[in-house]
Scaffold this motif. Structure first.
Motif, short mmCIF file in Angstrom:
data_model
loop_
_atom_site.label_atom_id
_atom_site.label_comp_id
_atom_site.label_asym_id
_atom_site.label_seq_id
_atom_site.Cartn_x
_atom_site.Cartn_y
_atom_site.Cartn_z
N ARG A 85 0.54 -0.87 -0.26
CA ARG A 85 -0.20 -0.32 -0.32
C ARG A 85 0.86 1.17 0.10
O ARG A 85 0.27 2.20 0.01
CB ARG A 85 -0.95 0.03 1.13
CG ARG A 85 -2.19 -1.48 1.67
CD ARG A 85 -2.67 -0.83 0.91
NE ARG A 85 -3.89 0.11 0.44
CZ ARG A 85 -5.38 -0.63 0.36
NH1 ARG A 85 -5.90 -0.91 0.19
NH2 ARG A 85 -5.96 1.24 0.78
N GLY A 86 1.38 0.80 -0.29
CA GLY A 86 3.21 2.42 0.01
C GLY A 86 4.11 2.30 1.46
O GLY A 86 5.04 1.65 0.90
N GLU A 207 8.52 -11.77 -1.30
CA GLU A 207 8.56 -11.83 -2.86
C GLU A 207 7.24 -12.32 -3.22
O GLU A 207 6.18 -11.60 -4.44
CB GLU A 207 9.82 -12.16 -4.26
CG GLU A 207 9.45 -12.04 -5.12
CD GLU A 207 8.56 -13.05 -5.59
OE1 GLU A 207 7.70 -12.25 -7.44
OE2 GLU A 207 9.07 -14.10 -5.41
N MET A 208 7.12 -13.13 -2.82
CA MET A 208 5.98 -14.24 -3.53
C MET A 208 4.36 -13.28 -3.04
O MET A 208 3.86 -13.59 -3.84
CB MET A 208 5.59 -15.65 -2.86
CG MET A 208 6.86 -16.61 -3.39
SD MET A 208 7.04 -17.95 -2.77
CE MET A 208 5.54 -18.86 -3.31
N LEU A 209 4.46 -12.39 -2.14
CA LEU A 209 3.56 -12.32 -1.11
C LEU A 209 2.85 -10.80 -2.09
O LEU A 209 1.70 -10.46 -1.78
CB LEU A 209 3.76 -12.32 0.39
CG LEU A 209 2.58 -11.12 0.96
CD1 LEU A 209 1.56 -11.35 1.07
CD2 LEU A 209 3.41 -10.17 2.19
N ALA A 210 3.66 -10.13 -2.06
CA ALA A 210 4.09 -8.67 -2.58
C ALA A 210 3.53 -8.66 -4.17
O ALA A 210 2.82 -9.29 -4.86
CB ALA A 210 5.25 -8.67 -2.90
N ARG A 211 3.71 -10.40 -5.11
CA ARG A 211 3.09 -10.58 -5.90
C ARG A 211 1.83 -11.57 -5.76
O ARG A 211 0.74 -10.88 -6.74
CB ARG A 211 4.16 -11.52 -6.98
CG ARG A 211 3.19 -12.01 -7.65
CD ARG A 211 3.83 -13.30 -9.10
NE ARG A 211 4.59 -14.31 -7.75
CZ ARG A 211 3.78 -15.68 -7.20
NH1 ARG A 211 2.20 -15.60 -7.42
NH2 ARG A 211 4.16 -16.11 -7.22
N ARG A 212 1.50 -11.97 -5.71
CA ARG A 212 0.04 -11.80 -4.62
C ARG A 212 -0.95 -10.84 -4.49
O ARG A 212 -2.26 -10.69 -5.45
CB ARG A 212 -0.23 -13.26 -3.83
CG ARG A 212 0.23 -14.49 -4.03
CD ARG A 212 -0.52 -14.83 -4.69
NE ARG A 212 -0.05 -16.57 -4.82
CZ ARG A 212 -0.80 -17.11 -6.11
NH1 ARG A 212 -1.82 -16.77 -7.03
NH2 ARG A 212 -1.21 -18.70 -6.12
N LEU A 213 -0.20 -9.68 -3.60
CA LEU A 213 -1.11 -8.86 -3.82
C LEU A 213 -0.94 -7.79 -4.71
O LEU A 213 -2.00 -7.20 -5.27
CB LEU A 213 -0.51 -7.95 -2.28
CG LEU A 213 -0.74 -7.96 -1.03
CD1 LEU A 213 0.41 -8.06 -0.26
CD2 LEU A 213 -1.92 -9.15 -0.35
#
Length: 219
Positions: A85-86, A207-213
């Motif tokens: 979200r920033g 990185e995986m979480l960021a991609r999912r979000l």
């Protein structure tokens, strides 16, 4: 089980079920935290958030704070949600996500609950997600959390990819069914468990979480 009219009523019904018949809980952890081991810690965060995060069950840090996902792995999840979200404090994640577990209690020794226990508390978690939460994307952490959705998948079973690492690249449509005939479609996006002990995936988890979000934002 009739459906709850309010979220407080849902928590009370889950507590009544916990008192109805004994099941394993890590009583010393609750005692040290000054908490009733029959009182469920059902969720934290925003019921109107677009994304929910489902983990397996509570740890000692979660019991102490009376919130899901506040230990080492949970903080990693919270930081990732806020980063997407920033910027901000990890606790700001509670503005942007609903955090919950397959069972709203802590098992002894951090061992997974038996399926019989998950089945007892499944209706309350299902009602939380189907009736009270208004989002439509669920990130699951680890195998047990992902498999929790298997009864709701199309034709009652996940495709072959759900049994391999390919699941971390896929999204699965599920129809949640809760007491009182409430039902709704959700999209399940599995992730590995973010525990520091999960050496295979821990370094890759942010990185995986960021991609999912990012997938959630783009949907």
């Amino acid at each position: 089980m009739p459906h709850a009219r309010t979220i407080d009523e849902l928590v009370a019904e889950a507590e009544a079920e916990a008192r109805r018949e004994p099941f394993p809980v890590d009583a010393p952890v609750y005692e040290r935290a000054g908490r009733d081991p029959s009182r469920p810690i059902l969720f934290a965060g925003a019921l109107d958030a677009p994304v929910a995060v489902l983990a397996r069950d509570l740890g000692k840090d979660e019991v102490a704070a009376a919130e899901p996902l506040i230990g080492a792995g949970g903080k990693l999840v919270r930081r990732g949600i806020v980063a997407a979200r920033g910027d901000g404090d990890p606790d700001d994640a509670l503005k942007y996500a609903l955090l919950t577990n397959t069972v709203p209690f802590k098992p002894p020794g951090n061992k997974a609950y038996a399926e019989s226990v998950r089945a007892r508390f499944r209706p309350f978690v299902a009602e939380l997600l189907a009736r009270f939460w208004t989002g439509s994307h669920v990130l699951t952490l680890g195998t047990e959390a992902f498999r929790w959705f298997e009864p709701y998948a199309e034709e009652g079973a996940f495709p072959e990819s759900a049994r391999t690492d390919a699941r971390f690249e896929e999204a699965y449509a599920c129809r949640l069914v809760a007491p009182g005939a409430a039902s709704r479609e959700v999209v399940v996006r599995p992730l590995p468990h973010p525990s520091p002990l999960n050496r295979r995936w821990y370094s890759r988890f942010p990185e995986m979480l960021a991609r999912r979000l990012a997938e959630v934002r783009a949907s």
